[in-house]
Design a protein around this motif. Sequence first.
Motif, PDB file in Angstrom:
ATOM      1  N   SER A 101       0.991  -1.113   0.116  1.00 31.35           N
ATOM      2  CA  SER A 101      -0.128   0.097  -0.008  1.00 31.35           C
ATOM      3  C   SER A 101       0.899   1.267  -0.152  1.00 31.35           C
ATOM      4  O   SER A 101       1.809   1.319   0.657  1.00 31.35           O
ATOM      5  CB  SER A 101      -1.049  -0.048   1.298  1.00 31.35           C
ATOM      6  N   SER A 102       0.388   2.399  -0.662  1.00 21.22           N
ATOM      7  CA  SER A 102       1.042   3.551  -0.706  1.00 21.22           C
ATOM      8  C   SER A 102       0.570   4.398   0.354  1.00 21.22           C
ATOM      9  O   SER A 102       1.045   5.624   0.638  1.00 21.22           O
ATOM     10  CB  SER A 102       0.724   4.172  -2.004  1.00 21.22           C
ATOM     11  N   LEU A 103      -0.343   3.997   1.216  1.00 21.34           N
ATOM     12  CA  LEU A 103      -0.868   4.711   2.442  1.00 21.34           C
ATOM     13  C   LEU A 103      -0.101   4.611   3.773  1.00 21.34           C
ATOM     14  O   LEU A 103      -0.698   5.019   4.699  1.00 21.34           O
ATOM     15  CB  LEU A 103      -2.541   4.320   2.532  1.00 21.34           C
ATOM     16  N   GLY A 104       0.741   3.746   3.762  1.00 20.52           N
ATOM     17  CA  GLY A 104       1.476   3.411   4.862  1.00 20.52           C
ATOM     18  C   GLY A 104       2.786   2.679   4.726  1.00 20.52           C
ATOM     19  O   GLY A 104       3.375   2.519   3.565  1.00 20.52           O
ATOM     20  N   VAL A 105       3.719   2.697   5.980  1.00 14.36           N
ATOM     21  CA  VAL A 105       4.896   1.825   6.054  1.00 14.36           C
ATOM     22  C   VAL A 105       4.439   0.739   6.962  1.00 14.36           C
ATOM     23  O   VAL A 105       4.296   0.875   7.966  1.00 14.36           O
ATOM     24  CB  VAL A 105       5.974   2.714   6.410  1.00 14.36           C
ATOM     25  N   VAL A 106       5.265  -0.319   6.457  1.00 14.02           N
ATOM     26  CA  VAL A 106       5.154  -1.593   7.267  1.00 14.02           C
ATOM     27  C   VAL A 106       6.628  -2.190   7.576  1.00 14.02           C
ATOM     28  O   VAL A 106       7.472  -2.249   6.524  1.00 14.02           O
ATOM     29  CB  VAL A 106       4.278  -2.534   6.674  1.00 14.02           C
ATOM     30  N   VAL A 146       2.738   1.899  10.103  1.00 13.48           N
ATOM     31  CA  VAL A 146       2.656   3.166  10.141  1.00 13.48           C
ATOM     32  C   VAL A 146       1.669   3.941   9.304  1.00 13.48           C
ATOM     33  O   VAL A 146       2.068   3.532   7.993  1.00 13.48           O
ATOM     34  CB  VAL A 146       3.955   4.138  10.276  1.00 13.48           C
ATOM     35  N   ASP A 147       0.400   4.370   9.584  1.00 11.37           N
ATOM     36  CA  ASP A 147      -0.410   5.118   8.390  1.00 11.37           C
ATOM     37  C   ASP A 147       0.131   6.469   8.077  1.00 11.37           C
ATOM     38  O   ASP A 147       0.141   7.208   9.010  1.00 11.37           O
ATOM     39  CB  ASP A 147      -1.748   5.312   9.164  1.00 11.37           C
ATOM     40  N   THR A 148       0.152   6.641   6.833  1.00 11.91           N
ATOM     41  CA  THR A 148       1.054   7.715   6.391  1.00 11.91           C
ATOM     42  C   THR A 148       0.055   8.565   5.489  1.00 11.91           C
ATOM     43  O   THR A 148       0.313   9.631   4.722  1.00 11.91           O
ATOM     44  CB  THR A 148       2.071   7.624   5.492  1.00 11.91           C
ATOM     45  N   SER A 149      -1.367   8.117   5.717  1.00 14.37           N
ATOM     46  CA  SER A 149      -2.421   8.974   4.669  1.00 14.37           C
ATOM     47  C   SER A 149      -2.605  10.292   5.253  1.00 14.37           C
ATOM     48  O   SER A 149      -2.503  10.272   6.596  1.00 14.37           O
ATOM     49  CB  SER A 149      -3.765   7.909   4.605  1.00 14.37           C
ATOM     50  N   PRO A 150      -3.040  11.239   4.508  1.00 18.72           N
ATOM     51  CA  PRO A 150      -3.476  12.477   5.055  1.00 18.72           C
ATOM     52  C   PRO A 150      -4.545  12.588   5.846  1.00 18.72           C
ATOM     53  O   PRO A 150      -5.447  11.749   6.071  1.00 18.72           O
ATOM     54  CB  PRO A 150      -3.471  13.285   3.652  1.00 18.72           C
TER      55      PRO A 150
END
Length: 81
Positions: A57-62, A77-81
């Motif tokens: 996913s481009s919405l977070g980092v695992v 870690v959710d990195t979405s706005p």
Amino acid sequence: MELKIRCGTDDDAEQAIDVIRRSIIELCESDHRNDSAEIAEWVRNKTEKNWRKWVNSSLGVVLVAERGGQLVGVSVVDTSP
């Protein structure tokens, strides 16, 4: 042994899901009170298929923590706005 932190990959799916499920079952007892129905609900989406979705996913980092070739920790870690 040295602890290595790295990005999770598709290949980590089996070990990572085991770590996540075990952490819920073993470390969250005060929250789920060993209620099998509640535990089942908590781990319902902790699948290898979903793991692959999460790491791609481009919405977070695992991230995974690895020691001696074995995964010992997982963080999303959710990195979405």
